[in-house]
Write a protein that holds these residues in place. Structure first.
Motif, PDB file in Angstrom:
ATOM      1  N   LEU A 105       5.773  -5.168   9.339  1.00  0.00           N
ATOM      2  CA  LEU A 105       5.606  -3.946   8.568  1.00  0.00           C
ATOM      3  C   LEU A 105       6.959  -3.568   7.981  1.00  0.00           C
ATOM      4  CD1 LEU A 105       3.878  -1.383   7.783  1.00  0.00           C
ATOM      5  CD2 LEU A 105       4.794  -0.346   9.882  1.00  0.00           C
ATOM      6  N   GLY A 106       6.992  -3.264   6.678  1.00  0.00           N
ATOM      7  CA  GLY A 106       8.265  -2.931   6.058  1.00  0.00           C
ATOM      8  C   GLY A 106       8.119  -1.910   4.948  1.00  0.00           C
ATOM      9  N   LYS A 107       9.268  -1.408   4.507  1.00  0.00           N
ATOM     10  CA  LYS A 107       9.297  -0.443   3.412  1.00  0.00           C
ATOM     11  C   LYS A 107       9.460  -1.169   2.086  1.00  0.00           C
ATOM     12  CE  LYS A 107      11.422   3.300   6.137  1.00  0.00           C
ATOM     13  NZ  LYS A 107      12.573   4.220   6.230  1.00  0.00           N
ATOM     14  N   ASP A 108       8.871  -0.614   1.038  1.00  0.00           N
ATOM     15  CA  ASP A 108       8.974  -1.202  -0.290  1.00  0.00           C
ATOM     16  C   ASP A 108      10.443  -1.297  -0.715  1.00  0.00           C
ATOM     17  OD1 ASP A 108       7.880  -2.139  -2.814  1.00  0.00           O
ATOM     18  OD2 ASP A 108       8.572  -0.224  -3.627  1.00  0.00           O
ATOM     19  N   GLY A 109      10.833  -2.446  -1.241  1.00  0.00           N
ATOM     20  CA  GLY A 109      12.203  -2.651  -1.685  1.00  0.00           C
ATOM     21  C   GLY A 109      13.112  -3.235  -0.628  1.00  0.00           C
ATOM     22  N   PHE A 110      12.615  -3.388   0.608  1.00  0.00           N
ATOM     23  CA  PHE A 110      13.421  -3.932   1.700  1.00  0.00           C
ATOM     24  C   PHE A 110      12.726  -5.170   2.262  1.00  0.00           C
ATOM     25  CE2 PHE A 110      14.505   0.509   1.460  1.00  0.00           C
ATOM     26  CZ  PHE A 110      15.895   0.540   1.636  1.00  0.00           C
ATOM     27  N   LEU A 111      13.449  -6.288   2.314  1.00  0.00           N
ATOM     28  CA  LEU A 111      12.890  -7.524   2.855  1.00  0.00           C
ATOM     29  C   LEU A 111      12.824  -7.491   4.371  1.00  0.00           C
ATOM     30  CD1 LEU A 111      14.637 -10.216   0.602  1.00  0.00           C
ATOM     31  CD2 LEU A 111      12.293  -9.376   0.437  1.00  0.00           C
ATOM     32  N   GLU A 112      13.781  -6.818   5.005  1.00  0.00           N
ATOM     33  CA  GLU A 112      13.816  -6.758   6.461  1.00  0.00           C
ATOM     34  C   GLU A 112      12.752  -5.785   6.957  1.00  0.00           C
ATOM     35  OE1 GLU A 112      15.083  -8.075  10.091  1.00  0.00           O
ATOM     36  OE2 GLU A 112      15.772  -8.762   8.121  1.00  0.00           O
ATOM     37  N   PHE A 151       3.960  13.538  -0.284  1.00  0.00           N
ATOM     38  CA  PHE A 151       4.104  12.478  -1.285  1.00  0.00           C
ATOM     39  C   PHE A 151       3.752  11.131  -0.639  1.00  0.00           C
ATOM     40  CE2 PHE A 151       8.267  13.063   0.672  1.00  0.00           C
ATOM     41  CZ  PHE A 151       8.611  11.769   1.051  1.00  0.00           C
ATOM     42  N   TYR A 152       3.455  10.173  -1.513  1.00  0.00           N
ATOM     43  CA  TYR A 152       3.089   8.841  -1.032  1.00  0.00           C
ATOM     44  C   TYR A 152       4.339   8.037  -0.656  1.00  0.00           C
ATOM     45  CZ  TYR A 152      -1.840   9.161  -2.376  1.00  0.00           C
ATOM     46  OH  TYR A 152      -3.169   9.502  -2.459  1.00  0.00           O
ATOM     47  N   SER A 153       4.240   7.311   0.434  1.00  0.00           N
ATOM     48  CA  SER A 153       5.277   6.366   0.856  1.00  0.00           C
ATOM     49  C   SER A 153       4.731   4.952   0.655  1.00  0.00           C
ATOM     50  CB  SER A 153       5.633   6.567   2.323  1.00  0.00           C
ATOM     51  OG  SER A 153       6.109   7.876   2.549  1.00  0.00           O
ATOM     52  N   ARG A 154       5.539   4.107  -0.007  1.00  0.00           N
ATOM     53  CA  ARG A 154       5.075   2.741  -0.305  1.00  0.00           C
ATOM     54  C   ARG A 154       5.586   1.783   0.774  1.00  0.00           C
ATOM     55  NH1 ARG A 154       2.375   0.206  -4.038  1.00  0.00           N
ATOM     56  NH2 ARG A 154       2.868  -1.894  -4.763  1.00  0.00           N
ATOM     57  N   LEU A 155       4.669   1.032   1.360  1.00  0.00           N
ATOM     58  CA  LEU A 155       4.986   0.105   2.447  1.00  0.00           C
ATOM     59  C   LEU A 155       4.340  -1.248   2.168  1.00  0.00           C
ATOM     60  CD1 LEU A 155       4.180   2.517   5.439  1.00  0.00           C
ATOM     61  CD2 LEU A 155       6.431   2.096   4.439  1.00  0.00           C
ATOM     62  N   TRP A 156       4.711  -2.225   2.968  1.00  0.00           N
ATOM     63  CA  TRP A 156       4.068  -3.536   2.898  1.00  0.00           C
ATOM     64  C   TRP A 156       3.747  -4.036   4.302  1.00  0.00           C
ATOM     65  CZ3 TRP A 156       6.824  -7.228   5.511  1.00  0.00           C
ATOM     66  CH2 TRP A 156       8.210  -7.072   5.583  1.00  0.00           C
ATOM     67  N   LEU A 157       2.710  -4.858   4.384  1.00  0.00           N
ATOM     68  CA  LEU A 157       2.282  -5.433   5.654  1.00  0.00           C
ATOM     69  C   LEU A 157       1.975  -6.907   5.415  1.00  0.00           C
ATOM     70  CD1 LEU A 157       1.455  -4.796   8.645  1.00  0.00           C
ATOM     71  CD2 LEU A 157      -0.862  -4.452   7.797  1.00  0.00           C
ATOM     72  N   PHE A 162       0.839  -1.199   0.000  1.00  0.00           N
ATOM     73  CA  PHE A 162       0.000   0.000   0.000  1.00  0.00           C
ATOM     74  C   PHE A 162       0.874   1.250   0.000  1.00  0.00           C
ATOM     75  CE2 PHE A 162       0.852  -1.073   4.382  1.00  0.00           C
ATOM     76  CZ  PHE A 162       1.048   0.139   5.023  1.00  0.00           C
ATOM     77  N   ASP A 163       0.285   2.356  -0.481  1.00  0.00           N
ATOM     78  CA  ASP A 163       0.900   3.680  -0.435  1.00  0.00           C
ATOM     79  C   ASP A 163       0.087   4.543   0.522  1.00  0.00           C
ATOM     80  OD1 ASP A 163       2.944   3.777  -2.889  1.00  0.00           O
ATOM     81  OD2 ASP A 163       1.169   2.626  -3.488  1.00  0.00           O
ATOM     82  N   VAL A 164       0.764   5.342   1.323  1.00  0.00           N
ATOM     83  CA  VAL A 164       0.072   6.177   2.288  1.00  0.00           C
ATOM     84  C   VAL A 164       0.675   7.578   2.292  1.00  0.00           C
ATOM     85  CG1 VAL A 164       1.548   5.346   4.178  1.00  0.00           C
ATOM     86  CG2 VAL A 164      -0.676   6.356   4.701  1.00  0.00           C
TER      87      VAL A 164
END
Length: 330
Positions: A95-102, A80-86, A27-29
């Motif tokens: 919870l992490g940032k897009d492009g980072f596995l950790e 601006f939008y920040s892209r994250l993953w959950l 998601f982007d927030v």
């Protein structure tokens, strides 16, 4: 990739909730303050876990006492939008940032698999949160079809295995299930392809066999058990030389090998042939054929797996309601 849903939450605009069949989302927030996500098994009724995303400190948890927190500077912005993953795979919510596995946050959770994801702005805080959520396709659970072919059956052979032969174990190579006559018994054992012969466990030794029957088919399953507990639908492999006691097809783990053999209920073990000897193993598996049928003299006790228990008619009285529920045999 699923559909991209764009929306805004605020105290006046309300929240947005989605049913998700996967174990994570991207998601982007965009917000100048903080954003909140709720994971739940039902639509905001129970098993709720909160995810707070904040430039000062983010956290995941059910209540203040069990929260996992981390400093997360610049994780979101208002211009601006920040892209994250959950993700909520296994026993962890991450919870992490897009492009980072950790992940930047990882929370241990024993809660059952989440199905609903809710995006909101908490009441009492007058700010707006903009979202772009990538929703995976909602997958329907595939229907289960009963197997109508592949019934297990014994085929007479020597070293030439039939096409539908059942693999029964592994000992440096695939092992197959056989049975053969021996000293008045009809005993299950193993076939070793590289040696071109079978072996039966009997009388403390492993006995070589070149004429035997091999088990074929695939409509069957292995059930872990032990002692004299024989699962319903157990495959009969033969009989003993004394009183012709039924012997069942079993297998056991021994020194890293899975070896087929015989289960003799009165002995409370599975006997396997290994390195020229008959080995008795207390914990083993029994081959079964799945079936809704029950033996007329057996009853399946609730919460006692699927083992057969002898019951006398006078020891057990079944109500009509229980019969309708299918607790008793057909």
């Amino acid at each position: 990739m699923g559909d991209i849903i764009e929306f805004t939450t605020s105290p006046s605009l309300g929240l947005r909730s989605f049913k998700v069949s996967s174990s994570g989302i991207n998601f982007d927030v965009k917000t100048a303050d903080y954003a909140t996500i709720i994971l739940s098994r039902t639509p905001l009724k129970k098993d709720i876990t909160l995810v707070r995303i904040d430039n000062d400190r983010s956290w995941i948890g059910i209540n203040p006492r069990d929260r996992v927190t981390a400093k997360t500077p610049d994780i979101i912005a208002g211009n601006f939008y920040s892209r994250l993953w959950l993700s909520w795979a296994g026993d962890n919510i991450s919870l992490g940032k897009d492009g980072f596995l950790e992940p930047v946050l990882k929370y241990s959770s024993k809660t059952p698999k989440y199905m609903y994801v809710t995006f909101l702005t908490e009441k009492g805080y007058h700010h707006t949160v903009h979202w772009k959520v990538e929703l995976p396709p909602l997958l329907k659970e595939p229907p289960m079809n009963n197997i109508s072919k592949g019934d297990v059956h014994w085929v007479p052979t020597n070293t030439q295995l039939p096409d539908d032969v059942l693999i029964g174990g592994f000992e440096k190579e695939n092992l197959y299930i056989i049975r053969a006559n021996h000293r008045g018994s009809f005993t299950p054992g193993k076939f070793v392809p590289s040696e071109g012969c079978g072996y039966l466990a009997w009388g403390g030794e492993a006995h070589e066999k070149t004429e035997f029957e091999v088990l074929c088919g695939y409509n069957c399953e292995w059930v872990a058990t032990g002692d004299d507990r024989i699962p319903v639908g157990a495959v009969e492999g033969g009989y003993s030389e004394v009183r012709r006691e039924v012997l069942y097809v079993g297998r056991a783990l021994y020194y890293g090998h899975i070896i087929p053999g015989k289960v003799q209920p009165s002995h409370r073990v599975c006997y396997i042939p290994f390195n020229g000897k008959e080995i008795a193993v207390k914990n083993f598996e029994v081959l079964t054929v799945p079936s809704k049928n029950r033996y007329a003299n057996k009853y399946i006790l609730p919460n006692h797996s699927n083992h057969m228990v002898d019951m006398d008619d006078e020891e057990f009285d079944v109500s009509e309601e229980e019969e309708e529920d299918g607790i008793m045999w057909q």
